[in-house]
Design an enzyme around this catalytic site. Structure first.
Site, PDB file in Angstrom:
ATOM      1  N   HIS A  59       0.778  -1.049   0.088  1.00 45.22           N
ATOM      2  CA  HIS A  59       0.003  -0.127   0.040  1.00 45.22           C
ATOM      3  C   HIS A  59       0.936   1.149  -0.015  1.00 45.22           C
ATOM      4  CE1 HIS A  59       1.353  -0.472   4.062  1.00 45.22           C
ATOM      5  NE2 HIS A  59       1.047   1.069   4.151  1.00 45.22           N
ATOM      6  N   HIS A 141       5.784   6.234  -0.706  1.00 40.66           N
ATOM      7  CA  HIS A 141       6.225   5.008  -1.270  1.00 40.66           C
ATOM      8  C   HIS A 141       5.748   3.628  -0.702  1.00 40.66           C
ATOM      9  CE1 HIS A 141       7.412   5.376   3.325  1.00 40.66           C
ATOM     10  NE2 HIS A 141       7.392   4.093   3.199  1.00 40.66           N
TER      11      HIS A 141
HETATM   12  P1  ATP Z   1       4.619  -3.599  11.559  1.00 33.75           P
HETATM   13  O1  ATP Z   1       3.600  -4.493  12.482  1.00 33.75           O
HETATM   14  O2  ATP Z   1       5.961  -4.335  11.011  1.00 33.75           O
HETATM   15  O3  ATP Z   1       5.072  -2.336  12.282  1.00 33.75           O
HETATM   16  P2  ATP Z   1       3.747  -2.070   9.484  1.00 33.75           P
HETATM   17  O4  ATP Z   1       4.956  -0.996   9.972  1.00 33.75           O
HETATM   18  O5  ATP Z   1       3.220  -2.127   8.033  1.00 33.75           O
HETATM   19  O6  ATP Z   1       4.054  -3.359  10.230  1.00 33.75           O
HETATM   20  P3  ATP Z   1       2.304  -0.409  11.186  1.00 33.75           P
HETATM   21  O7  ATP Z   1       3.564   0.135  11.980  1.00 33.75           O
HETATM   22  O8  ATP Z   1       0.751  -0.544  11.890  1.00 33.75           O
HETATM   23  O9  ATP Z   1       2.433  -1.452  10.324  1.00 33.75           O
HETATM   24  O10 ATP Z   1       2.242   0.850  10.306  1.00 33.75           O
HETATM   25  C1  ATP Z   1       1.182   1.355   9.279  1.00 33.75           C
HETATM   26  C2  ATP Z   1       1.471   1.937   8.081  1.00 33.75           C
HETATM   27  O11 ATP Z   1       1.825   3.192   8.392  1.00 33.75           O
HETATM   28  C3  ATP Z   1       2.658   1.560   7.345  1.00 33.75           C
HETATM   29  O12 ATP Z   1       2.772   1.859   6.059  1.00 33.75           O
HETATM   30  C4  ATP Z   1       3.919   2.137   8.128  1.00 33.75           C
HETATM   31  O13 ATP Z   1       5.182   2.492   7.163  1.00 33.75           O
HETATM   32  C5  ATP Z   1       3.478   3.591   8.500  1.00 33.75           C
HETATM   33  N1  ATP Z   1       3.656   4.035   9.704  1.00 33.75           N
HETATM   34  C6  ATP Z   1       4.032   3.457  10.852  1.00 33.75           C
HETATM   35  N2  ATP Z   1       4.573   4.354  11.700  1.00 33.75           N
HETATM   36  C7  ATP Z   1       4.756   5.434  11.027  1.00 33.75           C
HETATM   37  C8  ATP Z   1       5.078   6.960  11.372  1.00 33.75           C
HETATM   38  N3  ATP Z   1       5.505   7.088  12.866  1.00 33.75           N
HETATM   39  N4  ATP Z   1       4.999   7.725  10.656  1.00 33.75           N
HETATM   40  C9  ATP Z   1       4.703   7.573   9.425  1.00 33.75           C
HETATM   41  N5  ATP Z   1       4.360   6.638   8.882  1.00 33.75           N
HETATM   42  C10 ATP Z   1       4.121   5.300   9.871  1.00 33.75           C
END
Ligand code: ATP
Ligand code: MG
Length: 200
Positions: A59, A141
């Site tokens: 996504h 990205h």
């Molecule tokens: P994981 O469970 O490994 O953390 P994930 O990073 O895909 O998996 P989330 O951390 O819930 O899942 O993040 C959801 C989305 O938001 C992802 O696209 C992630 O890159 C983005 N994201 C997470 N934290 C931040 C942040 N602090 N700032 C900007 N984008 C973020």
């Protein structure tokens, strides 16, 4: 009459009962694009390069909201519903590696203005509602691999996957049984597009 200590306990109980959800706004990738990217990734990265993101999880994040109460989510959904913007074309023609966070990504050499505007709007709406937004510039990205901490030989070119963004969505991120899943909570059409889905 409730004394100060009791009030604190009452308030804490109420706060703790509010379910928080981990939310973010993002663009979905069409299934065919997800499949093409995964096939291309298999052909261009060795298995030890990093942890592969599942096709269904590919996504493009527009705004990360963090852990949000349902009341705040409702307000953010109402605000998102007032956004009136045209759809735009996204071409994933750039690739990069952020060794600090271990992310290998696909991006856009020239991100469409509509994409930047939409992200900017959602991020400022989120910030105004107290959802912390990083001061780093927005870099649209699609995360391909995680845990890529070592130097990696990146392919010189991507396979230029492209799609038309006709809607954007609010997602919930759920971590269970060792893996992360994303559920769409609501989608909104971008002008000039058919309505694709509604609140669930
Ligand atoms: P994981 O469970 O490994 O953390 P994930 O990073 O895909 O998996 P989330 O951390 O819930 O899942 O993040 C959801 C989305 O938001 C992802 O696209 C992630 O890159 C983005 N994201 C997470 N934290 C931040 C942040 N602090 N700032 C900007 N984008 C973020
Ligand atoms: Mg994460």
């Amino acid at each position: 009459m409730i004394n100060t200590v009791d009030k604190t306990i009452v308030n804490k109980t109420i706060v703790n009962k509010t379910p928080l959800r981990r939310l973010f706004f993002a663009l979905a990738l069409p299934n065919a694009v997800q499949q093409n990217i995964v096939q291309w990734r298999t052909d261009h990265f060795p298995p030890e390069a990093g942890h592969l993101i599942a096709a269904a999880n590919l996504h493009l994040t527009l705004a990360f909201l963090g852990e949000v109460s349902s009341a705040k989510a409702q307000v953010l959904q109402q605000q998102a519903g007032r956004i009136s913007q045209s759809g735009f074309n996204v071409t994933l023609d750039d690739i990069g590696h952020w060794p600090g966070s271990g992310v290998i990504w696909l991006g856009c050499k020239n991100p469409p203005r509509g994409l930047l505007q939409l992200a900017q709007l959602l991020r400022s709406q989120a910030a105004r509602r107290g959802c912390y937004q990083t001061s780093l510039p927005f870099h649209p990205h699609v995360t391909l691999l995680r845990g890529a901490m070592r130097p990696v030989a990146l392919p010189a070119k991507t396979n230029n996957q492209h799609f038309r963004a006709e809607h954007f969505s609010l997602y919930e991120s759920v971590f269970a049984r060792g893996r992360t899943r994303y559920n769409i909570i609501q989608s909104w059409p971008l002008a000039g597009s058919e309505r694709t889905s509604d609140a669930i």
